[in-house]
Design an enzyme around this catalytic site. Sequence first.
Site, PDB file in Angstrom:
ATOM      1  NE  ARG A 152      83.804  36.057  91.439  1.00  0.00           N
ATOM      2  CZ  ARG A 152      83.658  37.131  90.909  1.00  0.00           C
ATOM      3  NH1 ARG A 152      82.969  38.199  91.092  1.00  0.00           N
ATOM      4  NH2 ARG A 152      84.191  37.119  89.621  1.00  0.00           N
TER       5      ARG A 152
ATOM      6  CG  ASP B 163      88.421  31.631  87.752  1.00  0.00           C
ATOM      7  OD1 ASP B 163      89.090  32.466  86.536  1.00  0.00           O
ATOM      8  OD2 ASP B 163      87.641  32.240  88.327  1.00  0.00           O
TER       9      ASP B 163
ATOM     10  N   GLY C 146      86.931  41.491  85.211  1.00  0.00           N
ATOM     11  CA  GLY C 146      87.874  42.163  85.849  1.00  0.00           C
ATOM     12  C   GLY C 146      89.219  42.351  84.862  1.00  0.00           C
TER      13      GLY C 146
ATOM     14  CB  THR D  16      90.661  36.188  84.901  1.00  0.00           C
ATOM     15  OG1 THR D  16      90.420  35.983  86.510  1.00  0.00           O
ATOM     16  CG2 THR D  16      90.749  34.772  84.421  1.00  0.00           C
TER      17      THR D  16
ATOM     18  NE  ARG E 170      83.314  42.160  87.583  1.00  0.00           N
ATOM     19  CZ  ARG E 170      84.197  41.095  87.353  1.00  0.00           C
ATOM     20  NH1 ARG E 170      83.881  40.122  86.658  1.00  0.00           N
ATOM     21  NH2 ARG E 170      85.269  41.272  88.294  1.00  0.00           N
TER      22      ARG E 170
ATOM     23  CG  ASP F  10      90.591  35.286  90.250  1.00  0.00           C
ATOM     24  OD1 ASP F  10      91.064  36.175  90.712  1.00  0.00           O
ATOM     25  OD2 ASP F  10      89.090  35.378  90.368  1.00  0.00           O
TER      26      ASP F  10
ATOM     27  CG  ASP G 214      83.718  32.619  84.354  1.00  0.00           C
ATOM     28  OD1 ASP G 214      83.830  33.773  84.490  1.00  0.00           O
ATOM     29  OD2 ASP G 214      83.277  32.019  85.062  1.00  0.00           O
TER      30      ASP G 214
END
Length: 355
Positions: free
Chosen positions: A174, A132, A14, A128, A75, A130, A106
Amino acid sequence: MAKFRKIGVLTSGGDAPGMNAAVRAVVRSALARGVEVVGIYKGYTGLISGELKTITSADVANITGLGGTILYSDRCPEFATEEGMAKAIQTCKDNEIDGIVAIGGDGTFRGATDLSMHGIPTIGIPGTIDNDITSTDYSIGFDTAMNTVLHAADCLRDTCESHARCEVIEVMGRDAGYIALECGISCGATAVAIKELPFDEDACIEKLKELRAKGQRSFIVMHSEGMPKGFGEALTERINIEADIDTRFIRLAHMVRGGAPTLRDRLIATQMGDFAVDLILEGKSDLVVCQRDDKLVATDIAWALVVDRMYKNKLKDGDLDKFTAEQIEAMKVRCAQKKAVLEDMMDVAKTLAKN
Ligand code: F6P
């Protein structure tokens, strides 16, 4: 150092605002050390298909303020196959690429470690929205995404206040609720729901009822995409019916991934890009650049991937086998720290929403 004549740079997964600043930093840092840079387009897809172009200093002028990524992103499931990897290695050989800097999340790091195993030194940079990636305190794009959400929430607050409504806002993430939680606190949300922590839906409805009875006109409820499918829509329905508050639902989705990066994202992306070039030219490989306690450090990608799975309760059989007891302990400490940060923020969110 003499070994490195040419490195590649790619963005994958992303996209995230600030990736361009990282690309620029990699290019200019390498050129300043006499190392040529090729841009690999569309992430690992371009490495397989050989979509490469030499990047000059002028090519990366005036891009720090651009959202998205000038190298495009993708991706790439084919990269996880032996055939895909063989093609990628061949592209590196054909184009005399001595090392790669891979910017992404990741999935990008899994690809980076595979390349390293196949003899192509690779360094990862976390990008990213996120935020995360468990091994780093910060990943490129997070601050911009949060400011975009905050702006949207402020706009929604205005109209909710005029019409005495509630808005349930779903934001990306997500696997991680950082955007929802930090933005929820910052826009004064009445409730925040993220998948990592329990959420009491009945208590949320009761609180809304109570606050409405006291005269509060507008409400924001924020939740992350990681909540069960249909969560936001169902909660909206309940608030409408049970709390008798006119409530709308909005999913901000990909809108939050675009836009001009903030200062924080441009700066950290630049610092990480420069640091990644230092690492690769020092002959290092299979590392991800992380920010911890305001310092940039290099972390073993294998450790970073497994601590991430540990944090997200996605450990696979044998994942911990190749790590020492100290390394596993360090993973547990890291996961506990991350969880504690979330729990503390959720406590703040709940305390401040009381009226
Ligand atoms: O980049 C991470 C992320 O933004 C997640 O929060 C989200 O679930 C996902 O990307 C969406 O990915 P795609 O752009 O492939 O739909």
